[in-house]
Design a protein around this motif. Sequence first.
Motif, PDB file in Angstrom:
ATOM      1  N   GLU A 203       0.832  -1.217   0.000  1.00  0.00           N
ATOM      2  CA  GLU A 203       0.000   0.000   0.000  1.00  0.00           C
ATOM      3  C   GLU A 203       0.862   1.260   0.000  1.00  0.00           C
ATOM      4  OE1 GLU A 203      -2.675   0.491   3.300  1.00  0.00           O
ATOM      5  OE2 GLU A 203      -3.736   2.134   2.329  1.00  0.00           O
ATOM      6  N   ASN A 204       1.972   1.227   0.722  1.00  0.00           N
ATOM      7  CA  ASN A 204       2.826   2.419   0.823  1.00  0.00           C
ATOM      8  C   ASN A 204       4.318   2.172   0.656  1.00  0.00           C
ATOM      9  OD1 ASN A 204       1.100   4.817   1.517  1.00  0.00           O
ATOM     10  ND2 ASN A 204       0.391   3.425   3.118  1.00  0.00           N
TER      11      ASN A 204
ATOM     12  N   LYS B  21       6.758   3.207  -2.229  1.00  0.00           N
ATOM     13  CA  LYS B  21       6.687   4.599  -2.702  1.00  0.00           C
ATOM     14  C   LYS B  21       7.984   5.335  -2.357  1.00  0.00           C
ATOM     15  CE  LYS B  21       1.680   4.778  -2.130  1.00  0.00           C
ATOM     16  NZ  LYS B  21       0.611   5.256  -1.227  1.00  0.00           N
TER      17      LYS B  21
ATOM     18  N   HIS C 129       4.068  -0.843  -6.708  1.00  0.00           N
ATOM     19  CA  HIS C 129       3.382   0.462  -6.655  1.00  0.00           C
ATOM     20  C   HIS C 129       4.197   1.397  -5.777  1.00  0.00           C
ATOM     21  CE1 HIS C 129      -0.035   3.266  -6.343  1.00  0.00           C
ATOM     22  NE2 HIS C 129       0.238   3.364  -5.079  1.00  0.00           N
TER      23      HIS C 129
ATOM     24  N   GLU D 243      -0.820   8.920 -11.422  1.00  0.00           N
ATOM     25  CA  GLU D 243      -1.605  10.164 -11.279  1.00  0.00           C
ATOM     26  C   GLU D 243      -0.909  11.403 -11.858  1.00  0.00           C
ATOM     27  OE1 GLU D 243      -2.476  10.320  -7.089  1.00  0.00           O
ATOM     28  OE2 GLU D 243      -3.387   8.337  -7.101  1.00  0.00           O
TER      29      GLU D 243
ATOM     30  N   GLU E 199      -6.954  -0.364  -7.369  1.00  0.00           N
ATOM     31  CA  GLU E 199      -7.075   0.103  -5.978  1.00  0.00           C
ATOM     32  C   GLU E 199      -8.547   0.136  -5.559  1.00  0.00           C
ATOM     33  OE1 GLU E 199      -4.956   3.783  -5.321  1.00  0.00           O
ATOM     34  OE2 GLU E 199      -3.303   3.194  -6.620  1.00  0.00           O
TER      35      GLU E 199
ATOM     36  N   TRP F 231      -8.067  -2.067  -2.324  1.00  0.00           N
ATOM     37  CA  TRP F 231      -7.118  -1.217  -1.610  1.00  0.00           C
ATOM     38  C   TRP F 231      -7.227  -1.500  -0.115  1.00  0.00           C
ATOM     39  CZ3 TRP F 231      -3.070  -0.163  -3.910  1.00  0.00           C
ATOM     40  CH2 TRP F 231      -2.184   0.824  -3.495  1.00  0.00           C
TER      41      TRP F 231
END
Length: 345
Positions: free
Chosen positions: A64-65, A68, A101, A150, A254, A302
């Motif tokens: 999820e994070n 990054k 991701h 994005e 997601e 998600w």
Amino acid sequence: MKRIITLLLLGLAPFLQAQQINSTNFLKQIIPFPLGASLNPRLLEENLAYRTLAASEFNSITAENHMKMALIHPEANRFDFVKGDEIVAFAKKNKSRVHGHTLVWHNQTAQWMKDFQGDQQAWENLLKNHIQTIVKHYQGQIAGWDVVNEAFLDDGSLRPSIWADHIPDYLAKSFTWAHEADSKALLFYNDYGQDGKPKKMEAILNMVQDFKKRQIPIHGLGLQMHISIQSKNEEIKQVIDQSTATGLHIHFSEVDVAVNPKNNPDFVMDTIVQKAQSEKFLLLFSSYAAIPVKQQYGITFWNVGDKDSWLRGYFKRPKEYPLLFDESYQRKGAYEELYQWVKKK
Ligand code: G3I
């Protein structure tokens, strides 16, 4: 009165059906494409119910994070792969695929990146090194990457960011650098809210067309699908059709279906809302099933249970129930409905 009884029965239907599915049957076993969830390594470690469900219900995992920029590359000369590696190890143990991701995003960038000073070449070296170090670290272990996340605003313009500001054509360069580092990984452009935002969708489609013309490697589109029970079905179907027409792999990357988007403090998840949510999940799954099989990369939720959803923390929305599993990690009616729908197909 008759109407109320009918509504009540309709609302109860999923729970009545729930009796028919036992705990050794899983949605992932009966759908022909990968079913995923994004995961939080702290919950994986601390919470047995979460870990059990993550292993049994899903066969594709996204961090999820922890892949990054800010988390995986916290200092200019230091990458931190610890949590990302934990996710990959968990997936390996459970024979799940891993989706990466995300390599480039305007958000969750590291402070040192925001502070960075240099000319265009220096910025390109920074981003190329970031992308290639990570992609090489996970080479052969990650099936596909969200290379850029994005990048477009609702009006279709390029979103301002440290990348857009310092590196002309940074999208194409990022995809090229990722491909150089692992030519087997599938490379995705990932974005949200294309439904009802025709200019944003058009910008994404133009990017794909431009990449194809210039032979820039792109293999898939991630449609995040952070939708709500108020999202318009026609708009959702349209962006799925438009994305599918590119011929690229399609990832619903997601997924969550918000039921209380206005954050009503008195919100109650009654049977009517449950039905509306089930219908949206069914719409997503049925639309996905209609995509040519060779383009089906999978559907990823998600996170796992309602209480783990970013919608609760990020928007401070405690009465939000957007996923397939409830606060006690039990299957919700929507799960049962999806299961029955797939079974009947
Ligand atoms: O790690 C820190 C922790 O040290 C600190 O104590 C805590 C206090 O707020 O914050 C923690 O960081 C949070 C991080 O999640 C990890 O939990 C950030 O504040 C929080 O902003 C961050 O939110 C994430 C969000 O991306 C950031 O924009 C969500 O968990 C994550 O679900 C969300 O995911 C994005 C996708 O990557 C891209 N698409 C949209 C999606 C939803 O926003």
